[in-house]
Design a protein around this motif. Structure first.
Motif, PDB file in Angstrom:
ATOM      1  N   UNK A  66       0.779  -1.212   0.009  1.00 40.48           N
ATOM      2  CA  UNK A  66      -0.050   0.017  -0.082  1.00 40.48           C
ATOM      3  C   UNK A  66       0.800   1.407   0.012  1.00 40.48           C
ATOM      4  N   UNK A  67       2.115   1.020  -0.167  1.00 41.18           N
ATOM      5  CA  UNK A  67       3.152   2.132  -0.253  1.00 41.18           C
ATOM      6  C   UNK A  67       4.042   2.187  -1.498  1.00 41.18           C
ATOM      7  N   UNK A  68       3.311   1.671  -2.611  1.00 37.75           N
ATOM      8  CA  UNK A  68       4.251   1.575  -3.769  1.00 37.75           C
ATOM      9  C   UNK A  68       4.644   2.883  -4.572  1.00 37.75           C
ATOM     10  N   UNK A  69       5.519   2.777  -5.375  1.00 38.62           N
ATOM     11  CA  UNK A  69       5.806   3.870  -6.230  1.00 38.62           C
ATOM     12  C   UNK A  69       5.960   3.265  -7.710  1.00 38.62           C
ATOM     13  N   UNK A  70       5.870   4.084  -8.676  1.00 34.76           N
ATOM     14  CA  UNK A  70       5.729   5.661  -8.617  1.00 34.76           C
ATOM     15  C   UNK A  70       4.315   6.031  -8.354  1.00 34.76           C
ATOM     16  N   UNK A  71       4.303   7.588  -8.076  1.00 33.15           N
ATOM     17  CA  UNK A  71       2.894   8.159  -7.693  1.00 33.15           C
ATOM     18  C   UNK A  71       2.890   9.436  -8.542  1.00 33.15           C
ATOM     19  N   UNK A  72       1.765   9.973  -8.766  1.00 26.62           N
ATOM     20  CA  UNK A  72       1.607  11.550  -8.958  1.00 26.62           C
ATOM     21  C   UNK A  72       1.893  12.398  -8.144  1.00 26.62           C
ATOM     22  N   UNK A  73       2.724  13.184  -8.267  1.00 27.06           N
ATOM     23  CA  UNK A  73       3.089  14.069  -7.094  1.00 27.06           C
ATOM     24  C   UNK A  73       2.476  15.363  -7.486  1.00 27.06           C
ATOM     25  N   UNK A  74       1.385  15.634  -6.947  1.00 26.13           N
ATOM     26  CA  UNK A  74       0.337  16.650  -7.312  1.00 26.13           C
ATOM     27  C   UNK A  74       0.649  17.831  -6.247  1.00 26.13           C
ATOM     28  N   UNK A  75       0.678  18.961  -6.512  1.00 22.80           N
ATOM     29  CA  UNK A  75       0.674  20.151  -5.638  1.00 22.80           C
ATOM     30  C   UNK A  75      -0.501  20.103  -4.939  1.00 22.80           C
ATOM     31  N   UNK A  76      -1.666  19.815  -5.265  1.00 23.83           N
ATOM     32  CA  UNK A  76      -3.034  19.942  -4.315  1.00 23.83           C
ATOM     33  C   UNK A  76      -2.979  19.109  -3.405  1.00 23.83           C
ATOM     34  N   UNK A 258       3.857   1.673 -14.174  1.00 23.04           N
ATOM     35  CA  UNK A 258       2.623   2.690 -14.096  1.00 23.04           C
ATOM     36  C   UNK A 258       2.590   3.169 -12.783  1.00 23.04           C
ATOM     37  N   UNK A 259       1.643   4.423 -12.682  1.00 23.94           N
ATOM     38  CA  UNK A 259       1.565   4.827 -11.576  1.00 23.94           C
ATOM     39  C   UNK A 259       0.842   4.107 -10.662  1.00 23.94           C
ATOM     40  N   UNK A 260       1.187   4.223  -9.069  1.00 23.78           N
ATOM     41  CA  UNK A 260       0.432   3.334  -8.188  1.00 23.78           C
ATOM     42  C   UNK A 260      -0.561   4.383  -7.193  1.00 23.78           C
ATOM     43  N   UNK A 261      -1.310   3.667  -6.476  1.00 22.58           N
ATOM     44  CA  UNK A 261      -2.170   4.426  -5.673  1.00 22.58           C
ATOM     45  C   UNK A 261      -1.765   5.107  -4.700  1.00 22.58           C
ATOM     46  N   UNK A 262      -1.941   6.274  -4.320  1.00 27.14           N
ATOM     47  CA  UNK A 262      -1.475   7.022  -3.223  1.00 27.14           C
ATOM     48  C   UNK A 262      -1.927   6.342  -1.872  1.00 27.14           C
ATOM     49  N   UNK A 263      -3.127   5.944  -1.657  1.00 25.85           N
ATOM     50  CA  UNK A 263      -3.517   5.291  -0.434  1.00 25.85           C
ATOM     51  C   UNK A 263      -3.517   6.302   0.721  1.00 25.85           C
ATOM     52  N   UNK A 264      -3.855   7.194   0.857  1.00 27.51           N
ATOM     53  CA  UNK A 264      -3.563   8.460   1.719  1.00 27.51           C
ATOM     54  C   UNK A 264      -2.290   8.775   2.057  1.00 27.51           C
ATOM     55  N   UNK A 265      -1.270   8.319   1.485  1.00 24.82           N
ATOM     56  CA  UNK A 265       0.021   8.754   1.951  1.00 24.82           C
ATOM     57  C   UNK A 265       0.252  10.448   1.945  1.00 24.82           C
ATOM     58  N   UNK A 266       1.107  10.885   2.724  1.00 24.15           N
ATOM     59  CA  UNK A 266       1.467  12.356   2.880  1.00 24.15           C
ATOM     60  C   UNK A 266       2.501  12.455   1.609  1.00 24.15           C
TER      61      UNK A 266
END
Length: 285
Positions: A66-76, A258-266
């Motif tokens: 549930x802490x997989x990479x990569x992710x979309x780094x969104x400023x939001x 491919x992108x992975x789910x953020x799963x609520x990570x900070x």
């Protein structure tokens, strides 16, 4: 090769080393596989990214983590974190070799290339490698290339600096490696000494960065990796990008998970006060 240093050890010593590594926390999870024949980046295939976790028992985290990479780094989703401070790294030139690992091209440091310090822990620079196109996205935008600077602590925990590239002027660090990349593409050589390499040239410019906890992006997808992705996007020439993709084995010209789910990570974002406006004004998404 990375295994060459063990070739002269007696068999009993090798067995002891393997036995010990099985009980070191994170020892297996923080290592990348060397056998690219067992996985691919072909989505929809039997050994494609969505099935990595089913190929081997020790790769299960690729599918269940549930802490997989990569992710979309969104400023939001990123929280300003001035307390992170400037990156604390001290690199030094060291002897290195360039290695064709099949699924990517890596520069492996043979000596002390310096360290990255995070929360009082030293993570020693071990190697750098490339993915094309980029694995991380910035505000939903995928770039042409991504460099990973892989560091390991004495407890075998990983910290990776990611640097993204768009097509433009040639990249200085890659420019010095071009002769070796051309030879690898023509002869499929696996490894060649490149002499002394300065990691600062790979690190490049840019003080603002994103920070989050994720994983390695190749099997076994071990989690607990501290990711630092530089916000400033660098440039790479089309010629350099082609050299990298021509050198890898067939089927790995596009080697981005491919992108992975953020799963609520900070996601934290450090940006110096005097650079804040300049970075956001110059952002190219």
């Amino acid at each position: 090769m990375r295994s060459a240093r063990h070739l002269h050890l007696p068999v009993w010593a090798l067995l002891l080393l393997l036995h010990f590594s099985a009980f070191v926390p994170g020892a297996r999870g923080q290592q990348e596989t060397d056998d690219e024949s067992e996985f691919s980046y072909d989505c929809g295939s039997e050994n494609g990214p969505e099935n990595w976790g089913k190929i081997k028992e020790e790769w299960a985290t690729c599918g269940t983590g549930r802490m997989q990479s990569p992710i979309d780094l969104s400023d939001r989703h990123a929280a300003q974190a001035p307390n992170l401070g400037y990156l604390n790294h001290s690199y030094r030139s060291a002897k290195a070799s360039i290695v064709n690992r099949g699924h990517d091209i890596a520069v492996m440091f043979q000596g002390d290339a310096g360290s990255l310090w995070i929360n009082g822990t030293a993570y020693h620079l071990r190697q750098v490698h490339w993915h094309s196109p980029s694995e991380h996205h910035l505000n939903s935008h995928q770039y042409s290339l991504e460099l990973h600077m892989v560091h390991l602590s004495t407890e075998n925990k990983a910290a990776v600096i990611g640097r993204l590239y768009k097509i433009g002027r040639r990249e200085h660090f890659l420019h010095k490696l071009e002769p070796y990349l051309r030879r690898m593409a023509g002869t499929k050589e696996k490894e060649e000494n490149v002499g002394v390499v300065d990691p600062w040239e790979a690190r490049g410019d840019g003080e603002a960065y994103y920070r989050y906890t994720g994983s390695l992006t190749t099997p076994a997808c071990g989690e607990g990796v501290i990711w630092t992705v530089i916000k400033r996007v660098a440039t790479v020439s089309t010629h350099q990008l082609k050299l990298l993709t021509d050198a890898v084995h067939d089927g790995f010209e596009m080697n981005a998970r491919p992108l992975q789910k953020l799963n609520g990570r900070d996601i934290s974002l450090f940006c110096a006060h005097d650079d804040h406006e300049r970075y956001y004004a110059a952002a190219d998404y």
